[in-house]
Design a protein around this motif. Structure first.
Motif, PDB file in Angstrom:
ATOM      1  N   VAL A  14       0.820  -1.212   0.000  1.00 14.02           N
ATOM      2  CA  VAL A  14       0.000   0.000   0.000  1.00 14.02           C
ATOM      3  C   VAL A  14       0.857   1.267   0.000  1.00 14.02           C
ATOM      4  O   VAL A  14       0.586   2.222  -0.706  1.00 14.02           O
ATOM      5  CB  VAL A  14      -0.973   0.008   1.208  1.00 14.02           C
ATOM      6  CG1 VAL A  14      -1.763   1.296   1.256  1.00 14.02           C
ATOM      7  CG2 VAL A  14      -1.923  -1.173   1.106  1.00 14.02           C
ATOM      8  N   GLU A  15       1.932   1.261   0.814  1.00  9.98           N
ATOM      9  CA  GLU A  15       2.645   2.527   1.043  1.00  9.98           C
ATOM     10  C   GLU A  15       4.064   2.568   0.506  1.00  9.98           C
ATOM     11  O   GLU A  15       4.678   3.634   0.483  1.00  9.98           O
ATOM     12  CB  GLU A  15       2.746   2.788   2.551  1.00  9.98           C
ATOM     13  CG  GLU A  15       1.429   3.160   3.163  1.00  9.98           C
ATOM     14  CD  GLU A  15       1.459   2.939   4.658  1.00  9.98           C
ATOM     15  OE1 GLU A  15       2.557   3.007   5.232  1.00  9.98           O
ATOM     16  OE2 GLU A  15       0.402   2.677   5.235  1.00  9.98           O
ATOM     17  N   GLY A  16       4.642   1.422   0.156  1.00  6.41           N
ATOM     18  CA  GLY A  16       6.061   1.415  -0.193  1.00  6.41           C
ATOM     19  C   GLY A  16       6.889   1.137   1.050  1.00  6.41           C
ATOM     20  O   GLY A  16       6.350   1.003   2.135  1.00  6.41           O
ATOM     21  N   PRO A  17       8.239   1.029   0.884  1.00 13.22           N
ATOM     22  CA  PRO A  17       9.103   0.721   2.022  1.00 13.22           C
ATOM     23  C   PRO A  17       9.081   1.855   3.045  1.00 13.22           C
ATOM     24  O   PRO A  17       8.703   2.975   2.729  1.00 13.22           O
ATOM     25  CB  PRO A  17      10.486   0.564   1.400  1.00 13.22           C
ATOM     26  CG  PRO A  17      10.407   1.234   0.086  1.00 13.22           C
ATOM     27  CD  PRO A  17       8.978   1.230  -0.341  1.00 13.22           C
ATOM     28  N   VAL A  67      10.496   2.328  -4.574  1.00  9.28           N
ATOM     29  CA  VAL A  67       9.188   2.052  -3.967  1.00  9.28           C
ATOM     30  C   VAL A  67       8.467   1.003  -4.797  1.00  9.28           C
ATOM     31  O   VAL A  67       7.974  -0.007  -4.287  1.00  9.28           O
ATOM     32  CB  VAL A  67       8.334   3.338  -3.876  1.00  9.28           C
ATOM     33  CG1 VAL A  67       6.914   3.000  -3.443  1.00  9.28           C
ATOM     34  CG2 VAL A  67       8.956   4.323  -2.901  1.00  9.28           C
ATOM     35  N   LYS A  68       8.432   1.242  -6.106  1.00  3.88           N
ATOM     36  CA  LYS A  68       7.722   0.324  -7.001  1.00  3.88           C
ATOM     37  C   LYS A  68       8.313  -1.085  -6.912  1.00  3.88           C
ATOM     38  O   LYS A  68       7.586  -2.072  -6.828  1.00  3.88           O
ATOM     39  CB  LYS A  68       7.868   0.859  -8.432  1.00  3.88           C
ATOM     40  CG  LYS A  68       6.955   0.227  -9.426  1.00  3.88           C
ATOM     41  CD  LYS A  68       5.790   1.137  -9.730  1.00  3.88           C
ATOM     42  CE  LYS A  68       4.502   0.369  -9.713  1.00  3.88           C
ATOM     43  NZ  LYS A  68       3.327   1.211  -9.818  1.00  3.88           N
ATOM     44  N   GLU A  69       9.661  -1.137  -6.929  1.00  6.59           N
ATOM     45  CA  GLU A  69      10.326  -2.447  -6.848  1.00  6.59           C
ATOM     46  C   GLU A  69       9.962  -3.179  -5.564  1.00  6.59           C
ATOM     47  O   GLU A  69       9.644  -4.365  -5.575  1.00  6.59           O
ATOM     48  CB  GLU A  69      11.847  -2.245  -6.841  1.00  6.59           C
ATOM     49  CG  GLU A  69      12.529  -2.692  -8.098  1.00  6.59           C
ATOM     50  CD  GLU A  69      13.972  -2.216  -8.096  1.00  6.59           C
ATOM     51  OE1 GLU A  69      14.697  -2.554  -7.127  1.00  6.59           O
ATOM     52  OE2 GLU A  69      14.359  -1.501  -9.035  1.00  6.59           O
ATOM     53  N   ALA A  70      10.017  -2.443  -4.451  1.00  9.36           N
ATOM     54  CA  ALA A  70       9.702  -3.057  -3.154  1.00  9.36           C
ATOM     55  C   ALA A  70       8.251  -3.529  -3.135  1.00  9.36           C
ATOM     56  O   ALA A  70       7.954  -4.597  -2.596  1.00  9.36           O
ATOM     57  CB  ALA A  70       9.945  -2.057  -2.027  1.00  9.36           C
TER      58      ALA A  70
END
Ligand code: HEM
Length: 380
Positions: A148-151, A161-164
């Protein structure tokens, strides 16, 4: 958005936005009509675990983006556990979880309603309903937070963020694939077992559809319930006698409904026209995207007296915060229960509460309504 809604109700209750390439529908009656005509206004559109219109990540085929008759069959699979009678027995447990979160911060004199209570509560409740074993819930919550929020560190780049997010999604999918296998052999009284053993149009669901089902319950229910609980505290803080005055009002039930109307966690949903049609005197063409502003409908002066005022005991209150028609929110009763129990537990534990900050950062989304942090000072 509320002054904007007022302006739109008066000046252009239905309009085509060239930049966003979609129709916008603002009035209560028009919003209601579109939601009740799934044949003309279809829900079939791309959906991934990152949300609507995103193209990265696993494509999901779920009840949310499927039209009748298949929609109705998919929904039947999980309808029963979300009915009012079935969710009611969760109340004591939701209260216990809330008390645990409060215990963790009670010595600090301050809590962030978003991070300390309203984010973990719905994740924990849905994980249990789905059937995630207790030992795996912490890991499960981390994945959902990341999706939902990213790392956690907010300083990383958008790509990171997208990768995580994609990695968390893949890990969660692998985890669920294994859990599905285990439940296939050894069914339990949980949602995973219900979904695996259900027949839709005469056949059981594929693995992808089963995963989609579980992903939907997470996407649809978590941030929305977080925002409901958080928005409730914000609305209550605007009352003349402050947050805790709600403790004395006759019905927390009505107050939560008014929060849903006044600061709807989801402000808009979208549809696609299936044929050329007329909408309030405008010609909509097949294939056009139609954005239905249920948050604006909830501020329509033709439907609600004094719509710009938060009236904690407003009744009747036929808001559209949970949508309407065949896609009416599956989790509505659960979300209401979580909000009521979480709020009443806060009132039981704290003598006074007040907002610790006045400058609040909205969540980054056009369709969601909430804030990123909500620090509250309390006394016990
Ligand atoms: C559908 C709002 C909580 C599961 C919807 C829709 C809205 C909505 C507006 C209709 C979407 C559309 O018409 O396209 C909310 C709000 C919530 C909330 C404001 C919290 C305050 C939950 C929870 C769950 C959930 C807790 C499940 C655990 C779903 C599902 C659908 C849905 C599965 C799709 C139903 C269908 O297509 O038939 N929700 N929701 N929601 N919601 Fe919720």
């Amino acid at each position: 958005p509320f002054p904007w809604y007022r302006e739109m109700h008066e000046e252009s209750p239905i309009r085509y936005d060239e930049d966003r390439e979609c129709w916008d529908v603002f009035r209560y009656d028009d919003v209601h009509d579109v939601l009740h005509d799934p044949e003309t206004f279809s829900s079939e559109r791309p959906l991934t675990a990152q949300g609507e219109g995103e193209t990265d990540g696993m494509a999901l085929e779920t009840m949310l983006n499927t039209d009748p008759p298949r929609h109705d069959e998919l929904r039947k699979v999980v309808d029963d556990p979300f009915k009012p009678g079935a969710v009611k027995h969760l109340a004591p447990h939701i209260r216990d979880i809330t008390n645990e979160y409060i215990d963790a911060v009670v010595d600090d004199g301050e809590l962030d309603v978003v991070a300390d209570l309203a984010t973990p509560l719905p994740v924990t409740v849905i994980a249990e309903l789905i059937g995630v074993p207790a030992d795996d819930r912490e890991q499960f919550k981390q994945w959902s937070d990341t999706i939902v929020e990213g790392p956690e560190a907010a300083t990383v780049s958008a790509e990171t963020v997208k990768e995580a997010q994609l990695q968390a999604q893949a890990e969660m999918a692998t985890y669920f694939t294994e859990l599905i296998e285990r439940r296939r052999e050894d069914p339990r009284d949980d949602l995973i077992s219900d979904v695996i053993h259900a027949e839709v149009e005469g056949t059981t669901l594929s693995e992808g559809e089963t995963l989609g089902f579980l992903a939907l319950l997470l996407i649809a229910g978590n941030i929305t319930t977080t925002n409901l609980i958080t928005n409730a505290i914000r609305c209550f803080a605007t009352l003349p006698d402050g947050i805790e005055s709600v403790r004395d009002i006759a019905s927390l039930e009505l107050a939560v409904e008014e929060v849903l109307r006044y600061q709807s966690p989801i402000q808009a949903v979208s549809r696609v026209a299936t044929t050329d049609t007329q909408l309030g005197g405008h010609s909509v063409e097949a294939g056009d995207r139609v954005v239905v502003w249920n948050g604006a409908a909830n501020h329509d002066g033709d439907k609600f007296d004094d719509p710009g005022t938060f009236v904690p005991d407003r009744s009747p209150n036929q808001h559209l915060a949970f949508g309407s028609g065949v896609h009416f929110c599956l989790g509505a009763h659960l979300a209401r229960l979580e909000a009521r129990v979480a709020l009443s537990t806060l009132f039981d534990r704290f003598e006074t509460m007040q907002l610790a900050e006045t400058e609040l950062q909205p969540v980054e989304s056009t369709f969601l309504y909430g804030v990123q942090r909500l620090p509250v000072q309390f006394s016990t």
